[in-house]
Write a protein that holds these residues in place. Structure first.
Motif, mmCIF file in Angstrom:
data_model
loop_
_atom_site.group_PDB
_atom_site.id
_atom_site.type_symbol
_atom_site.label_atom_id
_atom_site.label_comp_id
_atom_site.label_asym_id
_atom_site.label_seq_id
_atom_site.Cartn_x
_atom_site.Cartn_y
_atom_site.Cartn_z
ATOM 1 N N UNK A 64 -2.370 11.873 5.383
ATOM 2 C CA UNK A 64 -2.450 11.852 3.920
ATOM 3 C C UNK A 64 -1.636 10.670 3.402
ATOM 4 N N UNK A 65 -1.979 10.185 2.233
ATOM 5 C CA UNK A 65 -1.230 9.105 1.606
ATOM 6 C C UNK A 65 0.099 9.619 1.078
ATOM 7 N N UNK A 66 1.144 8.792 1.218
ATOM 8 C CA UNK A 66 2.475 9.165 0.743
ATOM 9 C C UNK A 66 3.079 8.014 -0.055
ATOM 10 N N UNK A 67 4.143 8.325 -0.761
ATOM 11 C CA UNK A 67 4.924 7.312 -1.450
ATOM 12 C C UNK A 67 5.592 6.397 -0.431
ATOM 13 N N UNK A 68 5.697 5.122 -0.771
ATOM 14 C CA UNK A 68 6.400 4.163 0.082
ATOM 15 C C UNK A 68 7.505 3.535 -0.761
ATOM 16 N N UNK A 69 8.729 3.993 -0.561
ATOM 17 C CA UNK A 69 9.842 3.538 -1.387
ATOM 18 C C UNK A 69 11.155 3.749 -0.641
ATOM 19 N N UNK A 70 11.478 2.817 0.238
ATOM 20 C CA UNK A 70 12.688 2.941 1.050
ATOM 21 C C UNK A 70 13.211 1.567 1.411
#
Length: 315
Positions: A222-228
């Motif tokens: 599934x698509x997820x947030x990318x913010x790291x």
């Protein structure tokens, strides 16, 4: 589709002598204060060609196509956050074919400079890996270049898994391998090779780049947030079906760590051991230093330090 141990063994034979064997080094005091004592080692895979484990998969991919007689004169193309592109460019140069690498415009300058040093044509597209991937696919379709993958291909994952095969040969009594996860190529290969020997794998992701964790919860990618802070190497929007299958088959444990914990682990590696790695590599160690994963007393653990393509002045 599942990756097999036979795939990893075939990759090991294919790339023997073409990559650097992994080095392992004893480590101590990795857990937080008050944690039970356990035995630990670092797998120093950041010493690999191009600075990351990605050289293994890239070499396996191109060598397999060379052996099959379908490596085109137009060369190879790939989309990457940086490390897979470096590995692809390096392997292509060794195979004597051109490489065109598509990166997000946000890719670290240190990786762009190194890519050009390997002779690759660099194309900066968009701000996320998915946009670079679409551009690389269009380029391959238009010009006949072989489309490689940053992580979502059995040959790439099998090549990455050879590091676990080498770790087992050096540490045959090992209980656990701890590895960072982005798209899941390294994890798939490591879990498959380690699982063959009864060694379990701990999959560690940034809390805001949890593609595998979310995929396991959903039962499918599934698509997820990318913010790291580690998104330049662990910033895949979704994991692979291979990774989910490997996690289920070998009962891998999925662990999430915060950016602050990743930064602290990276700084600890430098201050205590004078080791410089990128935030993605420090993510694996953060599971232990933060206590998010607590080994049992006497457990024998190896942490894969998988890459060091970073600017050491940026903390």
């Amino acid at each position: 589709m599942e990756l097999s141990y036979g795939d990893v063994k075939a990759a090991a034979a294919r790339i023997e002598g073409l990559v650097r064997p992994v080095t392992v080094a004893p480590a101590e005091d990795l857990g937080p204060a008050g944690s039970a004592p356990f035995a630990a080692w670092f797998a120093l895979e950041y010493l690999q060609h191009t600075g990351t484990f990605k050289a293994r998969g890239a070499q396996n991919f191109l060598q397999a196509h060379r052996e099959a007689g379908d490596l085109p004169a137009a060369g190879v193309t790939i989309a990457s956050g940086g490390n897979a592109g470096l590995a692809c460019a390096w392997a292509a140069r060794r195979q004597g074919v051109p490489a065109t690498v598509f990166l997000p415009a946000t890719a670290p300058p240190v990786k762009v400079e190194r890519l050009r040093g390997y002779g690759a044509q660099v194309r900066l597209v968009g701000t996320e890996y998915a946009q670079a991937l679409e551009a690389s696919q269009e380029f391959a379709a238009a010009g006949g270049a072989l489309l490689s993958a940053a992580y979502d291909h059995p040959l790439i994952a099998a090549g990455a898994g050879t590091v676990a095969e080498e770790i087992h040969a050096l540490l045959p009594a090992l209980d656990t391998i701890v590895v960072a996860v982005g798209g899941g190529g390294l994890f798939s290969g490591v879990a498959t090779a380690a699982g063959h020997y009864g060694v379990r794998t701990i999959a560690v992701e940034p809390a805001n780049c949890r593609a595998l964790h979310a995929g396991l919860a959903a039962g499918a990618p599934v698509d997820v947030e990318v913010n790291s802070i580690a998104a330049d190497s662990l910033g895949a929007r979704r994991t692979t079906a291979l990774a989910i299958a490997a996690a289920r088959r070998y009962r891998a444990e999925s662990v999430l760590v915060t950016d602050d914990e990743i930064i602290a682990a990276r700084r600890q590696l430098w201050s205590d051991r004078r080791i410089v790695v990128e935030h993605g590599a420090a993510t694996a160690l953060a599971a232990l230093t933060s206590g998010r994963y607590r080994p049992a007393p006497g457990e024998r653990v190896c942490v894969v330090l998988c890459g060091a393509n970073t600017d050491p002045s940026v903390w």
